[in-house]
Design a protein around this motif. Structure first.
Motif, short mmCIF file in Angstrom:
data_model
loop_
_atom_site.label_atom_id
_atom_site.label_comp_id
_atom_site.label_asym_id
_atom_site.label_seq_id
_atom_site.Cartn_x
_atom_site.Cartn_y
_atom_site.Cartn_z
N LEU A 107 0.84 -1.19 0.00
CA LEU A 107 0.00 0.00 0.00
C LEU A 107 0.88 1.24 0.00
N ALA A 108 0.66 2.12 -0.95
CA ALA A 108 1.38 3.40 -0.96
C ALA A 108 0.40 4.44 -1.47
N THR A 109 -0.68 4.59 -0.72
CA THR A 109 -1.78 5.41 -1.19
C THR A 109 -1.59 6.88 -0.88
N GLY A 110 -0.47 7.19 -0.19
CA GLY A 110 -0.15 8.60 0.01
C GLY A 110 -1.10 9.31 0.94
N SER A 111 -1.31 10.60 0.68
CA SER A 111 -2.15 11.38 1.57
C SER A 111 -3.05 12.29 0.74
N GLY A 276 5.22 5.15 2.84
CA GLY A 276 4.91 6.49 2.36
C GLY A 276 4.05 7.29 3.33
N GLU A 277 3.39 8.27 2.77
CA GLU A 277 2.63 9.21 3.59
C GLU A 277 1.39 8.58 4.21
N CYS A 278 0.96 7.43 3.69
CA CYS A 278 -0.24 6.81 4.24
C CYS A 278 0.07 6.05 5.53
N VAL A 279 1.35 5.98 5.87
CA VAL A 279 1.79 5.10 6.95
C VAL A 279 1.89 5.82 8.28
N GLN A 280 1.57 5.12 9.35
CA GLN A 280 1.85 5.62 10.69
C GLN A 280 2.80 4.63 11.34
N HIS A 281 3.99 5.13 11.66
CA HIS A 281 5.04 4.27 12.21
C HIS A 281 5.50 4.84 13.54
N ARG A 282 5.44 4.02 14.58
CA ARG A 282 5.81 4.48 15.93
C ARG A 282 5.17 5.84 16.23
N CYS A 285 3.63 10.16 11.45
CA CYS A 285 3.35 10.14 10.02
C CYS A 285 4.31 11.13 9.38
N TYR A 286 4.85 10.77 8.24
CA TYR A 286 5.82 11.64 7.60
C TYR A 286 5.27 12.19 6.29
N GLY A 287 5.59 13.46 6.03
CA GLY A 287 5.16 14.07 4.78
C GLY A 287 6.34 14.54 3.95
N LEU A 288 7.54 14.21 4.39
CA LEU A 288 8.74 14.61 3.66
C LEU A 288 9.32 13.39 2.98
N SER A 314 12.61 8.49 11.57
CA SER A 314 13.55 9.42 10.95
C SER A 314 13.57 10.75 11.68
N VAL A 315 14.73 11.38 11.66
CA VAL A 315 14.83 12.78 12.03
C VAL A 315 14.83 13.54 10.71
N THR A 316 14.02 14.55 10.61
CA THR A 316 13.92 15.19 9.30
C THR A 316 14.42 16.62 9.31
#
Lengths: 817, 109
Positions: A107-111, A276-282, A285-288, A314-316
């Motif tokens: 799944l990489a459905t983005g946002s 990708g952006e559709c994911v929630q990890h720990r 959610c990342y948008g970069l 990640s540290v962004t």
């Protein structure tokens, strides 16, 4: 066996990157099908802002053409989104009714852009800023209308506003907070940004909360909570994004804000992965783009069933892509209680830099106007480097550390090899410089193709160009794409090493035959190299060939200009006793050694020994307990030590004892080139550990390990590899690093150029990130040492290689025959 | 047979190697190639006097251990890009024994 079926839902940057990474690992494992809702192949979403601003075209930002999909055997369905996932029968059904089954699903459905649900939000002329269609719609409006309102003063909103302004619109940015880009900037930086944008004609309404979008058939204006109104022909909503979890939720996958995944990017259904952006990890959610690419890499590793990658968040860092505005931010840039801040402000030049420091480590950075050191600060931040020693000058940038400053080119040249240039794709300076010189690259496009540096958001393009200029400009980029070992062959060192391992080749003769050597038995350049490679790869199996060794390694001494040899007995860690010195003195007297001196590596050198005398002399030294010091070989030389804690009032740890242990571990090891170690008992570093191949600096809390230093032709200070806490770890890391160098470096390549060639990151990956790999390296090193730690002096004293040391005499032979 | 002096058994010289031979007045390097051909040259590089017997033997050539000058074993001539030559001496192998003939010493000078 028929291939497994992989379906990717979402034809965007994260999903396709995962497929690319997968193809690199296992090109044949899956039959891959990609579904995309948009009618385009994968394009660079980050570059929509420059497209809107008219600096790029749509064609410029396509990342994977339709040919790419065909070439890689990927079935691409654009414009036909997946409407349903049936997890029980493992099928997906598209909007047009197509049904396809899968073994694994990605799944990489983005946002989706978040559209504030105020009255009027569905009016024509209200748009998000997400895809090519939005951009086309905005460009269309710009041709017909005059007034635009952008709701949201964040990164995306400001880029949209800038683009619309470039298209001739009168733009007002509406922001709920009193600080622009409050997630990336502190107040002073935001004020500078606002002033600069206002100067270029952008209008701002701060602390304004939208109440209603006005209009009947099309948007006509915006009304705010306080009752005020503003005219608008176009309203761009850029207040944030929401992970697109519709499909995942419908399929019954656990979702919170995004699709919840573990450290392997697996969802709660083990057959389904998400990136990708559709994911929630720990909980993040990342948008970069950078984190998404990191996720893609790990996910591909698991799709390829390798099973060892792990994504730990990640540290962004952020840069704003508005031409003419330099802005950088990373980490926790708003100080908390107890934090310190370092601030540099130059309002006249429009420069502002702030570093947030906690426990002598950078926690966050905001920069405006001069951002060239952003990558350096970001690196210090991520590596949690103790900056106390840099504190006085850190705000002036890295270039202030060592030179007078000669503009950007020098500043880029000053960056260390592991300094990250392209944050999106995680490309370091070393990678870029290597690619430029090893592959003979001359243009920005070539560098992008080979390294992906500056191929995503493009904000590092200037840095990459400077690197090109400094690398190619100095002329050493003229190196051909492939350098042969010598004139006896067309194969490069890497190809030879590869063949030795995979063919496999275990004798010089096999190697010459297998690789079609052009000369019957090589030459004085290739034979020592081949002998080393065979020895290093097949310890215990390959029979060392003395005739392929340079005379020093055959005679176990250093040939001097008059044909005599020098003899250096090993003194472990530089420690010696009166008896040791007496034995050396006796030997010196007995063999009338013309000169003795102490070497640079803290050992005693006896010069002017005739070759015939060597075995007898070694016999005496062996009897006194000495072994060869290998001061003559492409081998481990000495471990230099300082006074040490026993005596020195500054000493920490048992540095001298550690030096002895390191020398006991490593002596006798053959290397691509000479290899020197040192252990200093405190940061005063009297043993000069930071110009050694492997240096240890003891500190109160442990041991700093430094690698890749050189005090020779080109002085190079070591790179800090890491800090460890126990002696056992020092030994393990030392053994692993040494073995990595033994396996990967080219013959006659010292660690300094080797580290620069393969990059410190590579070394860190193999030694720090890959624990089992490190242990395996250490084991291989110890295994090799079983065959290497045989003292050649004792062997020769006992009669081995007698012909080497005994000349023929005509008179004798006459008598014999 | 008079001028041929037996100096060593072939086995005593390592293949792709050399032995140093001492006479009362001379130091001679006796080489054995990978094909078991044997050559004798003065053990002194024309460059800086390096002992050629200590060099790496490859094909019909030896590389001097001091500065890597490459000398052709058949002719005694230095191969390009450097320039010079070394005295060569007649040698032969007969039933596993190496003979040297100093009377037939040829100078390639």
């Amino acid at each position: 066996m028929s291939k497994q079926k992989l379906i990717l839902i979402g034809n965007g940057m994260a999903g396709i990157r995962a497929v690319e990474e997968l193809l690199k690992l296992e090109p044949e494992m899956y039959e891959i099908t990609v579904f995309g809702a948009e009618p385009h192949p994968n394009y660079n979403r980050i570059m929509l802002s420059p497209v809107l601003a008219g600096e790029k075209t749509i064609d410029d930002i396509v990342l994977n053409s339709r040919e790419w999909y065909t070439e890689n055997g990927i079935n691409l369905h654009t414009g036909d989104p997946v409407a349903e996932i049936d997890r029980i029968s493992r099928q997906v059904t598209t909007a047009s009714g197509n049904t396809l089954s899968y073994d694994r699903l990605l799944l990489a459905t983005g946002s989706n852009p978040f559209i504030i649900p105020v009255p009027g939000h569905e009016l024509p002329g209200v748009v998000g800023f997400r895809d090519i269609r939005d951009v086309e719609m905005m460009l269309e409006s710009a041709r017909q209308y005059k007034k635009a309102v952008v709701i949201g003063g964040g990164l995306l909103g400001l880029e949209a506003a800038n683009g619309l302004m470039k298209n001739g619109m009168d733009v007002t940015v509406v922001h709920l907070m009193d600080i622009l880009m409050e997630r990336q900037l502190d107040k002073p930086a935001a004020e500078l940004l606002k002033a600069s944008l206002a100067e270029s004609g952008m209008n701002f309404l701060m602390q304004a909360e939208t109440a209603e979008i006005l209009g009947d058939d099309r948007v006509r204006g915006v009304r705010f909570k306080d009752g005020s109104k503003i005219e608008a022909d176009l309203v761009v909503m850029a207040v944030g994004i929401r992970p697109n979890t519709v499909l995942a939720q419908q399929a019954g996958l656990h979702c919170d804000r995004g699709v919840v995944v573990n450290d392997t990017l697996q969802t709660f259904d083990p057959r389904i992965y998400a990136v990708g952006e559709c994911v929630q990890h720990r909980n993040s959610c990342y948008g970069l783009v950078a984190p998404l690419f990191e996720q893609a890499k790990v996910c591909a590793n698991h799709l390829a069933m390798l099973g060892y990658g792990r994504y730990e968040g990640s540290v962004t860092s952020t840069k704003l892509k508005v031409t003419g505005i330099d802005l950088f931010s990373a980490g926790e840039f708003n100080e908390e209680e107890g934090d310190e801040t370092l601030v540099l402000q130059d309002p006249a030049q429009g420069i502002y830099k702030k570093l947030v420091i906690r426990d002598n480590r950078i926690k966050g950075a905001v920069m405006y106007g001069d951002t060239i050191d952003g990558t350096w600060y970001f690196q210090l931040l991520r590596e949690e480097t103790d900056i106390s020693s840099l504190r006085n000058t850190i705000l002036f940038g890295q270039h202030d550390l060592g030179d007078a400053g000669h503009g950007d080119e020098t500043r880029v040249a000053m960056l260390s090899d592991d300094a990250e240039i392209c944050g999106c794709n995680g490309v370091c300076k070393g990678d870029i410089v290597n690619a430029i010189s090893s592959k003979g690259l001359f243009t920005l496009d070539e560098v992008r193709t080979h390294t992906k540096a500056s191929a995503s958001c493009g904000s590092c393009t200037g840095l990459v160009e400077s690197l090109l200029a400094s690398t190619v400009g100095e002329g050493y980029a003229a190196a051909p794409s492939k350098k042969a070992v010598c004139a006896c062959t067309e194969h490069s060192h890497d190809e030879v090493i590869q063949a030795i391992r995979t063919a496999p080749l275990k004798s010089m003769r096999n190697l010459f035959d297998y690789l079609n050597w052009k000369t019957p038995d090589g030459c004085s350049a290739c034979r020592p190299a081949l002998n080393y490679y065979l020895l290093a790869n097949w310890p215990g199996e390959y029979q060392d060939d003395a005739q392929s060794r340079f005379i020093n390694e055959r005679a176990h001494g250093n040939i001097q200009k008059d044909g005599t040899y020098s003899v250096v007995p090993r003194m472990f860690g530089g420690l010696c006793t009166a008896n040791d010195l007496r034995a050396i003195a006796d030997v010196s007297d007995k063999y009338q050694v013309p000169e003795m001196k102490v070497t640079g590596g803290q050992r005693i050198d006896l010069f002017g020994v005739k070759k015939e005398q060597l075995p007898a002399m070694w016999k005496d030294l062996t009897a006194a307990g000495f072994v060869s010091g290998h001061a003559y070989g492409k081998a481990m030389r000495t471990v230099k030590t300082c006074a040490g804690k026993t005596w020195c009032r500054f000493g920490t740890q048992n540095s001298t004892g550690l030096g002895v242990q390191l020398e006991e571990l490593t002596w006798g090891s053959w290397m691509p080139h000479k290899f020197k170690l040192a252990v200093s008992g405190c940061p005063r570093n009297c043993a000069e550990a930071t110009i050694k191949d492997f240096g240890v600096v003891c500190v109160d809390s442990g041991y700093e390990l430094h690698v890749g230093g050189n005090g020779g032709i080109k002085v190079r200070v070591t790179d800090l590899l890491c800090k460890v806490e126990t002696e056992a770890e020092v030994l393990e890391y030392c053994g692993a690093f040494t073995q990595l160098y033994r396996e990967e470096a080219h013959y006659l390549e010292r660690t300094a150029p080797w580290v620069e060639r393969v990059s410190l990151n590579f070394v860190k990956q193999r030694i720090l990130k890959d624990e089992s790999g490190r242990k395996a390296l250490f084991e291989r090193f110890k295994y090799g040492q079983r065959f290497a730690q045989i003292d050649p002096w004792r062997a020769c004293a006992e009669g081995a290689e007698a012909h080497e040391f005994k000349p023929l005499h005509i008179n004798q032979m006459r008598a014999v025959s | 047979m008079s001028d041929w002096i037996a100096i060593a058994k072939l086995d005593e010289i390592p293949p792709m190697g050399a032995r140093k031979l001492l006479t009362e007045t001379l130091e001679i390097a006796v080489f054995r190639t990978g094909n078991d051909e044997v050559f004798a040259l003065r053990d002194r590089c024309p460059h800086r006097g390096g002992p050629l017997s200590q060099g790496i033997v490859h094909g019909d050539a030896v590389s001097c251990p001091l500065h890597n000058w490459k000398i052709d074993l058949q002719s005694g001539e230095v191969q390009g890009p450097d320039d010079g030559c070394v005295n060569i001496y007649a040698v032969k192998v007969d039933e596993g024994v190496v003979y040297l003939n100093l009377a037939q010493a040829e100078s390639a000078a």
